[in-house]
Design an enzyme around this catalytic site. Structure first.
Site, short mmCIF file in Angstrom:
data_model
loop_
_atom_site.label_atom_id
_atom_site.label_comp_id
_atom_site.label_asym_id
_atom_site.label_seq_id
_atom_site.Cartn_x
_atom_site.Cartn_y
_atom_site.Cartn_z
N GLU A 144 10.28 -6.73 -43.53
CA GLU A 144 11.59 -7.01 -42.93
C GLU A 144 11.68 -6.33 -41.55
O GLU A 144 12.39 -6.80 -40.67
CB GLU A 144 12.73 -6.54 -43.85
CG GLU A 144 14.04 -7.27 -43.60
CD GLU A 144 15.14 -6.94 -44.60
OE1 GLU A 144 15.62 -5.80 -44.60
OE2 GLU A 144 15.53 -7.83 -45.38
N LYS A 159 20.85 -17.56 -46.04
CA LYS A 159 22.16 -17.17 -46.61
C LYS A 159 23.21 -18.22 -46.27
O LYS A 159 23.99 -18.64 -47.12
CB LYS A 159 22.62 -15.82 -46.02
CG LYS A 159 21.90 -14.60 -46.52
CD LYS A 159 22.63 -13.38 -45.96
CE LYS A 159 21.77 -12.14 -46.01
NZ LYS A 159 22.36 -10.99 -45.35
N GLY A 174 19.35 -0.75 -43.93
CA GLY A 174 19.30 -0.93 -45.38
C GLY A 174 17.97 -0.47 -45.98
O GLY A 174 17.92 0.24 -46.99
N ARG A 175 16.86 -0.87 -45.35
CA ARG A 175 15.54 -0.54 -45.92
C ARG A 175 15.13 0.90 -45.64
O ARG A 175 14.05 1.32 -46.02
CB ARG A 175 14.50 -1.53 -45.40
CG ARG A 175 14.47 -1.70 -43.90
CD ARG A 175 13.68 -2.93 -43.49
NE ARG A 175 13.73 -3.19 -42.05
CZ ARG A 175 14.66 -3.91 -41.45
NH1 ARG A 175 15.66 -4.43 -42.15
NH2 ARG A 175 14.62 -4.12 -40.15
N GLU A 229 25.16 -11.69 -53.44
CA GLU A 229 24.53 -11.38 -54.73
C GLU A 229 25.20 -10.15 -55.35
O GLU A 229 25.53 -10.12 -56.55
CB GLU A 229 23.03 -11.09 -54.56
CG GLU A 229 22.18 -12.27 -54.15
CD GLU A 229 22.12 -12.48 -52.65
OE1 GLU A 229 22.96 -11.92 -51.92
OE2 GLU A 229 21.22 -13.23 -52.20
N LYS A 259 25.61 -1.77 -48.21
CA LYS A 259 25.97 -1.25 -46.89
C LYS A 259 27.18 -2.03 -46.35
O LYS A 259 28.16 -1.45 -45.91
CB LYS A 259 24.77 -1.37 -45.96
CG LYS A 259 25.02 -0.88 -44.56
CD LYS A 259 23.74 -0.92 -43.74
CE LYS A 259 24.06 -0.70 -42.26
NZ LYS A 259 22.88 -0.68 -41.41
N HIS A 279 -8.80 -5.61 -62.53
CA HIS A 279 -9.11 -6.65 -63.51
C HIS A 279 -8.38 -7.95 -63.18
O HIS A 279 -8.22 -8.81 -64.04
CB HIS A 279 -8.76 -6.16 -64.92
CG HIS A 279 -9.63 -5.01 -65.32
ND1 HIS A 279 -10.86 -5.19 -65.92
CD2 HIS A 279 -9.49 -3.68 -65.13
CE1 HIS A 279 -11.42 -4.00 -66.11
NE2 HIS A 279 -10.61 -3.06 -65.64
O1 F6P Z 1 19.25 -9.76 -46.76
C1 F6P Z 1 18.69 -8.64 -46.17
C2 F6P Z 1 19.58 -7.44 -46.22
O2 F6P Z 1 20.46 -7.50 -45.16
C3 F6P Z 1 18.74 -6.18 -46.20
O3 F6P Z 1 18.38 -5.79 -44.94
C4 F6P Z 1 19.61 -5.24 -46.94
O4 F6P Z 1 18.88 -4.14 -47.41
C5 F6P Z 1 20.14 -6.11 -48.03
O5 F6P Z 1 20.33 -7.37 -47.42
C6 F6P Z 1 21.39 -5.65 -48.71
O6 F6P Z 1 22.46 -5.49 -47.83
P1 F6P Z 1 23.75 -4.68 -48.24
O7 F6P Z 1 23.35 -3.28 -48.55
O8 F6P Z 1 24.67 -4.78 -47.08
O9 F6P Z 1 24.34 -5.34 -49.48
#
Ligand code: F6P
Length: 552
Positions: A362, A516, A276-277, A220, A214, A393
């Site tokens: 979240e 972060k 995002g979620r 990452e 987003k 199990h």
């Molecule tokens: O670290 C949490 C977050 O901000 C989530 O809410 C989001 O889904 C994810 O990181 C990834 O963010 P982006 O789509 O901006 O890379």
């Protein structure tokens, strides 16, 4: 939105409706599900709901008509439906980020008008869906080829959190609807092992990377995307010109996408009003759309929309997300339940609970209200679970005989997917477990029943099942794209209901920021041994140990 109760205080736990529930909890303490069914066998018929393809049974809950009425009064007093209408109407209900919350627009029909600040978002939503469909068809039909002219056979989605969990989960759930002659992989972890394992057996000439972010600033994702670009160009022995055929972006940030080297024509857009979620039904679902095709994707969106409409229009007594949300409040706030298990009886739903963890935890893992005041009540639960038969199990022992109250959702399907061929014969055994478990959890086995089986007295206590463990059963005919959409929307709105009652902002996520920032600060200490001001003694020592073990 701030709602004031009769005393002029908006503190939730001081509202008369809250106190009425606490009193009712005390009055009904000690009631067993066995008593509730003995007193009212008809509850098995009455405590069910049908929403689209989803049949919900909530009879195995520690509630009576009175409990449900009191819970609905709490919902009314806390303005759940007003906030729902504000959300659906495009108001900026995400107060701390000053954003509208409009994931429901992503699955609304083209004819709908949904405005943010007077601007109708629907033409944009459908333009992107169309662009995604054209792209997905070109990949699936072999018209979109890689830099060397080879057909694309591998899709690697790079993203994290909402930009990974949604598409990765939905791909697994709908696997039997996917193109089996293509390979789909999802890379999220900044641990290089994730990307390494995802690409090690792939032909770069046949591989397309979908960079899903987003913000397009998530460390990452940008790190993995940069490494993927390097891998691809090395493998192909090509220059930057190869990027256009092998990289597309899903983002709200055109500037950063361009900076990364992806042609804006190869960007699929979404908007800041998509959290995002809550985003895998936006452009973030592109890898899924390539896998199941645009028609399947639209069927899934129709499933979402069906539940959106149900949530918008169903009366409180028949409103499924409201009911599930209220049951969660009942256990979390009035019975000290700390967690909530989601136990699917479908192997395809293996990643479903992990997806719900982000959606729920979240969203509702907050301890201040919308105005920044500390809350004096429990908010979101720990959500956990894996497919039920495997859990039986492993951890079901604790569910049956442990000391904790863990409400659970059991999700199952009447018909196995045609794909299974002769293995479909195992389905009845799977579902026999599904039904047996909720019965055992609810009704248990009394000491007298154990004795009647001739069990020696010293083992009676060990073989007794207290029962009284509440469950919701969600049963559908078959696992289809539409049913997946219905299930996800059901949980999205359940989470919404709870956030509204707790008066928290379910749509921000400030709690992920500190880690972060600190990671960025700590990295030079690991790589260069740099002095990091403000590092605590424990972490300083651990960093030193790390460097020693790393041979630095
Ligand atoms: O670290 C949490 C977050 O901000 C989530 O809410 C989001 O889904 C994810 O990181 C990834 O963010 P982006 O789509 O901006 O890379």
């Amino acid at each position: 939105m701030s709602v004031t109760n009769a005393q002029g205080s908006n503190r939730l736990d001081q509202r008369p409706e809250w106190q009425a529930l606490a009193k009712h909890r005390d009055e009904t303490a000690g009631t067993h599900l066995r008593d509730l069914f003995d007193a009212d066998p008809g509850r098995a018929d009455r405590y069910t709901l049908q929403v689209g393809d989803l049949h919900l049974d909530y009879s195995k809950h520690l509630v009576t008509d009175e409990t449900l009425e009191l819970l609905r009064e709490l919902a009314a007093a806390t303005g759940v439906f007003e906030l729902r209408d504000a959300m659906l109407g495009g108001e900026r209900i995400n107060v701390t980020e000053d954003r509208a919350v409009l994931h429901t627009a992503l699955r609304a029909p083209q004819s709908a008008t949904i405005a943010v600040d007077g601007y109708n978002v629907m033409p944009g939503v459908h333009a992107v869906l169309l662009k995604m469909g054209v792209f997905a068809d070109r990949i699936r039909g072999g018209e979109w080829t890689g830099h060397t002219g080879k057909r694309i056979k591998n899709i690697v989605n790079i993203g994290i959190g909402g930009s990974d969990l949604g598409p990765a989960m939905a791909y697994e759930v709908l696997r039997s609807y996917t193109r089996r002659d293509m390979t789909f992989r999802f890379v999220s972890n900044v641990d290089g092992a994730d990307l390494h394992e995802a690409v090690r057996d792939l032909d770069a000439a046949e591989t397309l990377f979908i960079i899903a972010s987003k913000t397009f600033t998530t460390i990452e994702t940008i790190t993995n995307a940069t490494s993927a670009k390097k891998w691809l160009l090395e493998q192909l022995g090509a220059g930057e010109e190869a990027v256009a055929k092998h990289f597309v972006a899903l983002s709200t940030n055109a500037e950063k996408v361009t900076e990364f080297g992806i042609d804006p024509d190869n960007m699929f857009e979404f908007w800041d009003w998509v959290g995002g979620r809550y985003s895998y039904d936006s452009a973030i679902g592109l890898s899924l759309m390539v896998a199941i095709g645009p028609v399947g994707f639209r069927e899934m969106l129709a499933g979402f929309h069906l539940v959106d409409e149900h949530f918008r229009t169903a009366p409180p007594e028949r409103n499924a997300p409201l009911l599930l949300g209220l049951l969660g409040v009942w256990y979390g706030d009035f019975h000290d339940a700390q967690s909530h298990a989601v136990l699917p009886y479908s192997h395809y739903l293996t990643k479903f609970t992990a997806y719900l963890q982000q959606l729920d935890m979240e969203s509702n893992g907050k301890s201040v209200d919308r105005d920044g005041n500390p809350v004096h009540w429990q908010t979101g639960p720990v959500v956990w679970g894996t497919p039920g038969t495997n859990g039986q199990h492993a951890y079901y022992q604790l569910l049956h005989q442990g000391t904790k109250l863990i409400p659970a959702d059991f999700i199952g399907f009447a018909r196995p997917l045609a794909d299974l061929g002769p293995l479909a014969g195992q389905h009845d055994l799977l579902m026999a477990n599904f039904f047996a478990q909720t019965q055992a959890l609810a009704f248990g086995k009394t000491p007298d029943e154990v004795r009647a089986e001739g069990v020696p007295e010293e083992l009676v206590a060990h073989k007794t099942f207290r029962g009284n463990h509440p469950t919701t059963t969600i049963l559908a005919g078959e696992l289809t794209p539409s049913v997946l959409g219905q299930l996800v929307a059901l949980y999205e709105h359940k989470v919404f209901v709870q956030g509204a009652i707790w008066n928290i902002d379910s749509f921000d996520q400030w709690g992920v920021e500190l880690g972060k920032v600190l990671a960025k600060r700590v990295e030079p200490a690991l790589t260069e041994g740099a002095d990091v001001p403000g590092l605590d003694p424990s972490t300083t020592r651990l960093v030193a140990k790390y460097r020693e073990l790393r041979g630095r």
